[in-house]
Design a protein around this motif. Structure first.
Motif, mmCIF file in Angstrom:
data_model
loop_
_atom_site.group_PDB
_atom_site.id
_atom_site.type_symbol
_atom_site.label_atom_id
_atom_site.label_comp_id
_atom_site.label_asym_id
_atom_site.label_seq_id
_atom_site.Cartn_x
_atom_site.Cartn_y
_atom_site.Cartn_z
ATOM 1 N N LEU B 137 0.842 -1.260 0.141
ATOM 2 C CA LEU B 137 0.230 0.032 -0.068
ATOM 3 C C LEU B 137 0.910 1.342 0.031
ATOM 4 N N LEU B 138 1.942 1.236 0.625
ATOM 5 C CA LEU B 138 2.727 2.208 1.111
ATOM 6 C C LEU B 138 3.547 2.614 -0.461
ATOM 7 N N LEU B 140 2.597 1.681 -3.449
ATOM 8 C CA LEU B 140 1.618 2.123 -4.527
ATOM 9 C C LEU B 140 1.348 3.648 -4.163
ATOM 10 N N SER B 141 1.372 4.061 -3.069
ATOM 11 C CA SER B 141 1.110 5.329 -2.805
ATOM 12 C C SER B 141 1.985 6.548 -2.786
ATOM 13 N N PHE B 142 3.374 6.070 -2.586
ATOM 14 C CA PHE B 142 4.639 7.042 -2.465
ATOM 15 C C PHE B 142 4.693 7.703 -3.990
ATOM 16 N N PRO B 143 4.808 8.856 -4.115
ATOM 17 C CA PRO B 143 5.095 9.299 -5.093
ATOM 18 C C PRO B 143 6.759 9.326 -5.331
ATOM 19 N N PHE B 145 9.319 10.894 -6.316
ATOM 20 C CA PHE B 145 10.171 12.115 -5.983
ATOM 21 C C PHE B 145 10.040 12.440 -4.407
ATOM 22 N N VAL B 146 8.941 12.056 -4.012
ATOM 23 C CA VAL B 146 8.695 12.537 -2.438
ATOM 24 C C VAL B 146 9.683 11.506 -1.700
ATOM 25 N N MET B 149 13.449 12.339 -2.096
ATOM 26 C CA MET B 149 13.634 13.317 -1.264
ATOM 27 C C MET B 149 13.836 13.009 0.206
ATOM 28 N N GLY B 257 9.210 6.607 -17.173
ATOM 29 C CA GLY B 257 8.540 7.911 -16.376
ATOM 30 C C GLY B 257 9.472 7.948 -15.054
ATOM 31 N N VAL B 261 11.987 11.184 -13.542
ATOM 32 C CA VAL B 261 12.083 11.816 -12.071
ATOM 33 C C VAL B 261 13.222 11.517 -11.210
ATOM 34 N N VAL B 265 15.590 14.052 -9.151
ATOM 35 C CA VAL B 265 15.802 14.090 -7.842
ATOM 36 C C VAL B 265 17.292 13.989 -7.471
#
Lengths: 333, 317
Positions: B137-138, B140-143, B145-146, B149, B257, B261, B265
């Protein structure tokens, strides 16, 4: 044993749900199936929390001007005296700037609130449009089959073989970054996921007896598609649209992060993170990454949890059955 | 089999032609004058005309397209509008960085995602499964670049303020100069790229394996008295591999993609970074070149995936 317990719980759930439908007397079957799904969903604490969070996030986004009034800080106003230190670095979270100031002396909290508008607007709007296109194409391909299916299927394959972020870059470089362009790009590259699922389901639905019955009664293609097949796809559409939203939000944030999405100074979460990343200023001002990053993560996480919960609620057996079988096997062995 | 390969090849070619038409006409109808970009803002009209002639921009559209395609097929993608260097050279120079990133990333994510899925599926409902689900779940949700960083902040900056260097702040060290330094520089980018995509594979492996382990032939395998390890890895994973390979084909675009990114970064000067700079500079030949290269990469990997698929599952042949 854990599996058996959860299995039993599920069974008692079904019985309770049956009682519920009895109390209300005769109910249309399709409605009750949706009602059952949402009842099951309401019993999953993670989904409920995710749903409440999403509601709160919408309220936060809509109430962004209220946040602006409450803090007394304009969204693009620069507070050079109070939000920047004497050497020109942003100040951290304090009583005046709850989430700190950014590199230009703007209030991070207010900008996150306005950024939520962009994220939700793009996320929801792009997902709805993508779902509409995906459902239309998927239904046509699945229902008519033959050359229609061939052409539409190849078209979907084609879209999926395009390097989407590169193509997005090419489009942005030509037309310049803007909100409508962001939405169009996201729509163009995300409708295929839902299109494939709908195509598969329509193919199997259109072979069912009730469709044949409808056809033998003289119903036309349009009537069968809209009145017989579409209602049966409703829950699938809801689930897959929910699952498109987090991807669209991340896609938008990524475009903004690369400087190809929302044009500054309009705040967007991806744009805020890009500004934090420029000159690596976030290394000395952690709040510039932590808060927009958390907002982004929490939003996508909430939509993903809700989507998962919806899927499990629609078909609890899909999860339970496999677990149940596996358990039986290992007991035998 | 030959018919199958021929079909896939034809489709790949079709994708490439459509893509070339897309980028070409996109730039042909585009607002803004390329001659202006090349010659500068203050160039007189006569000079602009000269530039147009040199670049062939005054020729009719179909002729320009044909020339572009025949040259591209020979590996000539034209010249950068900005520094007049051949686009092919500019791209080739940056390929080692991107290939290193992709190669390590794929290795990392398969060796992370698939085992997590297997562990989850073998212990459904237990804490191991829960942990696996949280990871999925994490992830799949983590963008991307976030995550990148955050990784830089916690694993580069915090140790450095504490007085030691755990990871470099980014950048690239050539493999042939010093393989250890190469891997050290790329460790964080690999992990970032892998964590995000690994979740998709963990979820897929878990779902598929759970389903497969419920099949009758698995019961037969167990009844034969095979060890659990053999049942899961020989019989169970064999059937799980096909959907995994299919997913691999669908994820190549996602991977590209992610590469763009990640390069941004971690400040890696790869092909993705080249494309981003080209967009900022309005340097169209480079953008066209990178998009075509990306398309070629996707088409080729999809072809390999199709062949793998055919080898794994005789029914598709």
């Amino acid at each position: 044993m854990g599996q058996f317990q959860s299995r039993n719980e599920e069974m008692t759930n079904e019985i309770e749900e049956d009682d519920g439908t009895e109390d209300r007397g005769p109910v249309v079957v399709q409605r009750s199936s949706a009602a059952l799904t949402f009842r099951r969903l309401a019993r999953d604490p993670a989904s409920v929390i995710a749903f409440l969070f999403i509601v709160a996030l919408f309220a936060f986004a809509i109430g962004a001007p209220l946040v602006e009034t409450w803090t007394g800080h304009g969204v693009i106003t620069q507070y050079r005296e109070t939000a920047l230190s004497p050497v020109g670095l942003p100040v951290g979270p304090n009583s005046e700037f709850l989430l700190g100031g950014d590199q230009l002396g703007r209030d991070v909290l207010v900008r996150i609130a306005y950024g939520a508008r962009v994220s939700l607007l793009v996320g929801v709007m792009a997902s709805l449009i993508a779902a509409t296109i995906g459902v239309t194409v998927g239904m046509l391909a699945g229902y008519f089959g033959g050359w229609v299916d061939f052409v539409l299927g190849r078209f979907m394959d084609l879209v999926m073989s395009v390097p989407f972020l590169l193509a997005a870059l090419a489009l942005v470089s030509v037309f310049g970054p803007s909100l409508p362009l962001s939405v169009s790009v996201i729509v163009f590259f995300s409708w295929t996921t839902i299109g494939r699922v709908i195509r598969a389901e329509t193919t199997s639905l259109s072979r069912r007896e009730f469709v044949q019955a409808s056809r033998s009664l003289g119903a036309g293609h349009g009537y069968i598609l809209l009145r017989d097949i579409l209602p049966n796809l409703a829950l699938t559409i809801i689930i897959y649209t929910t699952m498109l939203i987090p991807n669209a939000i991340v896609f938008e944030a990524t475009l903004s992060y690369l400087g190809m999405g929302i044009v500054p100074p309009t705040p967007s979460w991806g744009g805020m993170l890009a500004e934090a990343g420029a000159n690596s200023i976030y290394l000395v001002a952690w709040w510039l990454v932590l808060f927009p990053g958390l907002a982004l993560l929490a939003a996508t996480l909430a939509f993903n949890i809700l989507g998962d919960g919806l899927r499990d609620a629609l078909d609890p057996s899909a999860r339970g059955r496999a677990v149940f079988r596996k358990k039986k096997k290992s007991e035998e062995g | 089999m030959i018919v199958f390969i021929a079909k896939r090849l034809t489709f790949g070619l079709f994708v490439l032609i459509t893509l070339s038409l897309f980028v070409f006409f996109l730039f042909f109808v585009a607002p803004g004058d390329p001659a202006r970009v090349v010659a500068g803002d203050k160039a007189p009209e006569a000079q602009l005309q000269q530039v147009r002639e040199n670049l062939g921009l005054d020729r009719p559209m179909p002729e320009q397209y044909l020339r572009f395609v025949t040259r591209a097929a020979q590996g000539d993608l034209g010249f950068s509008y900005r520094n007049r260097q051949p686009v092919t050279d500019l791209i080739v120079r940056r390929i080692p960085v991107t290939v290193s990133l992709v190669f390590g990333g794929v290795l990392f994510w398969l060796s992370l995602g698939v085992p997590i899925g297997i562990i989850s599926a073998r212990n459904p409902g237990t804490w191991k499964d829960r942990l696996g689900q949280v990871f999925i779940l994490l992830g799949l949700s983590f963008p991307t670049f976030v995550l990148g960083m955050l990784a830089l902040y916690t694993l580069y900056f915090l140790p450095r303020t504490a007085g030691f260097t755990l990871f470099p702040p980014g950048g690239y060290a050539p493999l042939l100069d010093n393989p250890l330094k190469w891997a050290w520089h790329l460790a964080l980018p690999w992990a970032t790229l892998a964590l995000v995509v690994a979740a998709i594979y963990a979820r897929l492996t878990r779902g598929q394996l759970l389903q497969v382990l419920g099949e009758d032939y698995i019961r037969t395998a167990r009844a034969k008295g095979l060890t659990e390890r053999r049942v899961v890895y020989r019989h169970g994973m064999r059937a799980t591999l096909t959907p995994l390979v299919t997913q691999l084909g669908a994820d190549i675009a996602v991977l590209l993609g992610g590469v763009i990114v990640i390069e941004q970064v971690y400040g890696l000067q790869g092909v993705g970074a080249l494309a981003v700079q080209a967009v900022q500079n309005q340097d169209r030949p480079i953008i066209i070149g990178v998009v075509m290269l990306g398309g070629l990469f996707i088409v080729t990997t999809n072809l390999i995936v199709d062949l793998l698929y055919a080898a794994l599952d005789p029914r598709v042949r």
